[in-house]
Enzyme design. Structure first.
Site, mmCIF file in Angstrom:
data_model
loop_
_atom_site.group_PDB
_atom_site.id
_atom_site.type_symbol
_atom_site.label_atom_id
_atom_site.label_comp_id
_atom_site.label_asym_id
_atom_site.label_seq_id
_atom_site.Cartn_x
_atom_site.Cartn_y
_atom_site.Cartn_z
ATOM 1 N N ARG A 1 33.054 43.024 42.235
ATOM 2 C CA ARG A 1 33.042 43.739 40.986
ATOM 3 C C ARG A 1 33.676 42.697 39.927
ATOM 4 N NH1 ARG A 1 37.424 48.222 39.552
ATOM 5 N NH2 ARG A 1 36.565 48.594 37.767
ATOM 6 N N ASN B 1 36.359 43.563 45.763
ATOM 7 C CA ASN B 1 37.020 43.957 44.404
ATOM 8 C C ASN B 1 38.263 43.232 44.448
ATOM 9 O OD1 ASN B 1 38.231 45.214 42.131
ATOM 10 N ND2 ASN B 1 37.639 47.349 43.070
ATOM 11 N N ARG C 1 48.851 50.944 30.123
ATOM 12 C CA ARG C 1 48.301 50.625 28.745
ATOM 13 C C ARG C 1 48.226 51.767 27.716
ATOM 14 N NH1 ARG C 1 42.770 48.892 31.738
ATOM 15 N NH2 ARG C 1 43.873 49.272 33.532
#
Ligand code: ADP
Length: 407
Positions: free
Chosen positions: A95, A11, A243
């Site tokens: 991933r 990942n 975010r």
């Protein structure tokens, strides 16, 4: 079963490469053997790995220039696994955040697939290039090693047209401007796990809240995703560490025209300077905000809880009701206080939290036979990737022959 059959899961993010080694203990069963990561890439790189009982296997610092990027980090981790741990792998699972409109399930990677996935770099500018870097380097160095890409978008690709569309002209939809949704590997894991830990509700109407540094929510019916708080990119939906979540697109126009910000600057702003960090002016980390007495910290946490409540209502509407609400990922798994505050917002849906069970992070943290059950289910995206990888190579005879021999 050959004890040497292993799957490596990778990942790769912007500043770290996380890896897990799983031993194949049966045709469909896996056991984690090693968990490791290289973080601080290009700044203060450090390799750390632990074994099955969390014992430290390696802790090694590097000069910034020795591990300047994700590709070198992958080489460094690979060299440690092969030369010092003497590990070889049946396959490697990765991933990959974005599978675009076409990749709706895990896939064996070849040059064409890699080329296709590079087209989605602009849809996940912080994640996709880093996810693909290790795949590219492994394709070059170990061309015969089966590599499987597992997508965060794939679990949501079965959404109906109403959940998959924006109210924009058809041409943009056809070229791929769609409401994809993310964190799909986490939701898929949780949906499967619910059959084990809450079999009476697992096929009901479930909302899962994946609350980590990225955060989203998913509506699941009969184990399948029907709606997500996220859309075209991982910016939409809930406010996150850095975010903003849902935003009027007019704000982006304002930043462009009134503030004179370049697209690149806006990208940095939206991915790195908003959310809990921007709103609090203090931190993107919920632990720090919970400790702080500053009004900005309280505002950011209240906003986070409020928005989760709003999205719970939206997703319950998509499901026509709600039988279970699941907390997962860093905040959802570890903060009893945040769970308690969020549960208050779900009272109108029938939630009643059991504070003692909540403090102990039990699987079911709601009281009695309340209409809405509340659960804590720790996610395991890496195990999901390992399962997909094993299943895909087992189903692909040319690749899985070695495994079939021993299975
Ligand atoms: P990521 O989303 O980066 O994969 P996690 O799912 O582990 O990582 O979530 C990380 C976030 O979880 C951190 O930013 C932090 O805000 C939050 N977190 C971790 N532990 C706790 C805790 N005990 N209490 C509150 N928040 C926590």
């Amino acid at each position: 079963m050959n004890a040497m059959d292993r799957i490596l899961v990778v990942n790769a993010g912007s500043s770290s490469v996380k890896f897990r080694v799983f031993e194949v203990t049966g045709p469909q069963s896996l056991q984690q053997a090693i968990s490791g990561q290289i973080d601080g890439i290009g700044v203060r790189p450090k390799l750390v790995a632990t074994g099955p009982s969390s014992e430290v296997l390696v802790e090694r610092n590097y000069e910034a220039g020795e591990v300047p990027d994700v590709a070198t980090a992958m080489r460094t981790a690979g060299a440690w696994l092969q030369s010092e741990q003497s590990l070889n792998f049946l396959a490697i699972g990765h991933r990959v955040v974005h599978g675009g409109p076409d990749y709706d399930r895990p896939v064996l990677v070849n040059d064409k697939v890699l080329h296709d996935l590079e087209r989605y770099v602009n849809l996940a500018p912080l994640h996709q290039p880093n996810n693909l870097a290790p795949i590219r380097i492994l394709l070059e160095r170990l061309p015969r090693m089966p590599q499987v890409a597992c997508f965060d978008t794939a679990f949501h690709r079965g959404h109906g047209p109403l959940a998959d569309r924006y109210a924009i002209p058809e041409g943009l939809y056809i070229e791929g401007v769609r409401r994809y949704g993310f964190h799909g590997l986490s939701y898929e894991y949780v949906a499967e796990k619910l059959h084990e830990v809450a079999p009476d509700r697992a096929d009901g109407r479930i909302v899962v809240a994946h609350l980590g540094s990225g955060a989203s929510m998913c509506a699941i019916r009969n184990g399948r995703s029907v709606e997500s708080s996220m859309g075209f990119t991982a910016l939409d939906g809930l406010p996150m560490g850095t975010r903003p979540g849902q935003l009027d697109p007019g704000i982006v126009l304002y930043l462009l025209t009134e503030k004179g910000m370049s697209p690149q600057r806006i990208q940095t702003f939206l991915y790195g300077e908003c959310g809990l960090k921007g709103l609090s002016g203090i931190s993107n980390d919920v632990r720090e905000l919970l400790k702080s007495t500053e009004p900005g910290a309280a505002l950011a946490l209240n906003y986070f809880v409020y928005r989760i409540g709003l999205f719970a209502g939206m997703l319950a509407a998509a499901l026509g009701g709600i039988d279970g609400f699941v907390f997962t990922a860093g905040i959802g798994e570890r903060s009893a206080e945040m769970r308690s505050r969020i549960a208050e917002k779900l009272a109108w849906l029938g939630a009643e939290i059991d504070e003692q069970a909540n403090a102990r992070s039990e699987v079911c943290i709601s009281r009695g036979e309340g209409r809405l059950r509340l659960y804590v289910v720790p996610t395991n995206e890496e195990l999901m990737i390992a399962k997909h990888t094993l299943s895909l190579i087992t189903r692909t005879p040319s690749v899985g022959s070695g495994l079939m021999r021993t299975a």
